[in-house]
Write a protein that holds these residues in place. Structure first.
Motif, short mmCIF file in Angstrom:
data_model
loop_
_atom_site.label_atom_id
_atom_site.label_comp_id
_atom_site.label_asym_id
_atom_site.label_seq_id
_atom_site.Cartn_x
_atom_site.Cartn_y
_atom_site.Cartn_z
N LEU A 1 0.84 -1.21 0.00
CA LEU A 1 0.00 0.00 0.00
C LEU A 1 0.87 1.25 0.00
O LEU A 1 0.53 2.25 -0.66
N VAL A 2 1.99 1.19 0.72
CA VAL A 2 2.90 2.33 0.76
C VAL A 2 3.51 2.57 -0.61
O VAL A 2 3.57 3.69 -1.11
N CYS A 3 3.94 1.47 -1.25
CA CYS A 3 4.54 1.58 -2.59
C CYS A 3 3.51 2.02 -3.63
O CYS A 3 3.85 2.72 -4.59
N LYS A 4 2.27 1.61 -3.44
CA LYS A 4 1.20 2.03 -4.34
C LYS A 4 1.02 3.54 -4.27
O LYS A 4 0.79 4.21 -5.29
N LYS A 5 1.18 4.10 -3.07
CA LYS A 5 1.09 5.55 -2.88
C LYS A 5 2.25 6.24 -3.60
O LYS A 5 2.07 7.29 -4.22
N PHE A 6 3.46 5.62 -3.52
CA PHE A 6 4.61 6.19 -4.23
C PHE A 6 4.31 6.27 -5.74
O PHE A 6 4.62 7.27 -6.38
N TYR A 7 3.73 5.18 -6.25
CA TYR A 7 3.42 5.10 -7.68
C TYR A 7 2.42 6.18 -8.10
O TYR A 7 2.57 6.82 -9.14
N LYS A 8 1.39 6.38 -7.29
CA LYS A 8 0.33 7.33 -7.63
C LYS A 8 0.82 8.77 -7.56
O LYS A 8 0.46 9.61 -8.39
N THR A 9 1.66 9.07 -6.55
CA THR A 9 2.11 10.45 -6.36
C THR A 9 3.41 10.74 -7.10
O THR A 9 3.75 11.91 -7.33
N GLY A 10 4.14 9.68 -7.45
CA GLY A 10 5.42 9.87 -8.14
C GLY A 10 6.54 10.30 -7.24
O GLY A 10 7.61 10.70 -7.71
N THR A 11 6.31 10.24 -5.93
CA THR A 11 7.33 10.64 -4.96
C THR A 11 7.14 9.88 -3.66
O THR A 11 6.04 9.39 -3.37
N VAL A 12 8.21 9.80 -2.85
CA VAL A 12 8.12 9.11 -1.55
C VAL A 12 7.72 10.09 -0.46
O VAL A 12 7.46 9.67 0.68
N GLY A 13 7.69 11.39 -0.78
CA GLY A 13 7.31 12.39 0.21
C GLY A 13 8.27 12.39 1.40
O GLY A 13 9.48 12.36 1.23
N ASP A 14 7.69 12.39 2.62
CA ASP A 14 8.49 12.39 3.84
C ASP A 14 8.74 10.98 4.37
O ASP A 14 9.32 10.81 5.44
#
Length: 220
Positions: free
Chosen positions: A27-40
């Motif tokens: 789920l965390v990696c899916k968020k990376f994919y959607k936003t294109g960044t790892v954020g904080d």
């Protein structure tokens, strides 16, 4: 009824729950994919998770315990995949690669060191202690977040479902460690239960959203 009668069913349940817990990283990696960044988001949980699973995998071989072996094969593979995913989407690629290579080097040193142990009992004692220390550091990482929770008097930054899952998984492996009479499995997961319990207790004291005016509107 003998406790050993519960060994296999508990091992199966604990392994299944642990693998489900590992899959939370998807789920965390899916968020990376959607936003294109790892954020904080930090790479530490993935890198430390890879090291922890790899060490416990080797320990499982020393124990000749299939449940420990299978669980940590899956765990090491997933954590390695998460590190790759993180590296793709982070702007700090060099830093992450250095950390991961440092962990791989430490892992290689530990495995090489184990080859010089005079017997299996000594090897288990030494590697079990190392596994305990590494996993305790991994468990202790959330305490930085706990300080923030106490400061802002809000549990908004704490993942309730993940903490509950950690508590259940730690309790299962702690019980399994007691059944197979392995002090390192017992101690490590006892500490996991304690740390998760401390985190859960904060949900009783603080609300899940910051209170107005900085006042505590929790249950206690």
């Amino acid at each position: 009824m003998n406790l050993l009668d519960f060994k296999e069913p508990l091992a199966t349940i604990a392994a299944f729950c642990t693998i489900l817990q590992f899959l939370a990283g998807v789920l965390v990696c899916k968020k990376f994919y959607k936003t294109g960044t790892v954020g904080d988001t930090s790479a530490f949980p993935f890198i430390a998770g890879f090291l922890s699973c790899s060490l416990w995998l080797r320990y499982g071989h020393l124990l000749n315990d299939n449940s420990v072996i299978i669980t940590n094969i899956v765990g090491a593979f997933l954590q390695f995949s998460y590190v790759i995913c993180y590296t793709i989407y982070t702007t700090r690629k060099i830093s992450v690669l250095r950390q991961f290579l440092a962990v791989c080097f430490a892992l290689l040193l530990i495995i090489t060191y184990m080859q010089y142990m005079p017997d299996n009992t000594t090897a288990k004692a030494h590697l079990g202690f190392i596994c305990c220390c590494v996993t305790i550091v991994f468990f202790a990482a959330p305490f930085a977040t706990l300080a923030h929770v106490i400061k802002v008097k809000s549990t908004e930054s704490l993942p309730f479902s993940m903490i509950v899952a950690n508590t259940i998984v730690s309790a299962e492996w702690m019980t399994y460690g007691f059944i197979i009479d392995d002090a390192y499995v017992e101690i490590t997961n006892s500490l996991g239960c304690i740390i998760s319990g401390i985190q859960l207790s904060l949900f009783l004291k603080y609300p899940s959203t910051p209170s107005k005016g900085g006042k505590n509107i929790g249950m206690i």
